[in-house]
Design a protein around this motif. Sequence first.
Motif: not given
Length: 344
Positions: A192-214
């Motif tokens: 939010x600090x660097x993007x202005x106007x209608x600029x954006x970034x699509x993103x997928x953030x994940x955490x994977x662990x043996x017990x909880x899956x993804x």
Amino acid sequence: MLIVAVVDVSAGSGAGFLPLVALGPAFAGLVGGWRRTAVIGVLALALCTALGLYDEAFHGRRGYTALASVAGVTAAGWVAAVMRQRREREFANMRSIAEVAQRVLLRPVPRRAGHLHTALSYTSAVAEARIGGDLYEVVATPTGVRVIVGDVQGKGLAAVETAAVVVGAFREAAYEEPELTGVGARVERAADRVLQGEKFVTALIAELSPGRGAVFLNYGHPPPMAVRADGTVRFPEPDQYALPLGLGIHAADGPKPFRVDFGPGDQLLLYTDGVTEARNQERAFYPLAERAHLLRDADPELALNALHDDLTEHAGGQLHDDAAMLLLRHREEGTGSGSRPEAR
């Protein structure tokens, strides 16, 4: 120059092929170095002199005019070769600096991270570039392996700068935040600090662990492709998509975490829209789900290379958008699951 000499001798002194000897140093200046151009120029002057004596062209001005033409073209070719070699050295230096900067921004992913085998394929739509507007990172932490894959709107230097901010924020937050939602919040604030106007970034953030899956946070990004050990393919999606990074200030809440089963033998392919939106000559999109069988190779890098080659062939040999693919493969039980990544 040999062809010109043969033609000149065969046609006789009145044909006027003598000045064409200058083609030798002219082409040498285009493709060779300054030393080669000088040597070819000297040979051209010698050949022109010999042909002029044979044609008796020095009884008038024709022979001297031909010699002057060859000498002038040789001098011009020599200057052009010197300038071209200087530009080539400058370009080589700039390219080496750019490659170092690109490797600092987007480092190679580790072959192993925690309980995962990983492989990466990255293709920039910009010629001579290693990176573009797509971003990725894999971080092994005590709570699990945390991953981000994103796509910056636009191309060029501005997109690379935005990708650097997002990746830098993720690298810090991935180690410091105990919860995945905290990682997403910090990355969102940085965007939010660097993007202005209608600029954006699509993103997928994940955490994977043996017990909880993804566990995933989806910021308007294409869903991952989950390939089960039995070959079943699905694209898990959240109940409700959140706005992309940079547009979060217009929304009250961020994305809701959603979990995906991920066990031994399973695979997750995280990708950007440059993959699914690649078109062939019939303007058909790349059928990613139908190509999941290409990921069967025991080596994840070879499997991802096969998928990348198929994607490039589908697009006619040239991708017109940045395309990133990150393959995460759950290591079989008994192979170890330490959280320390193995360097390439």
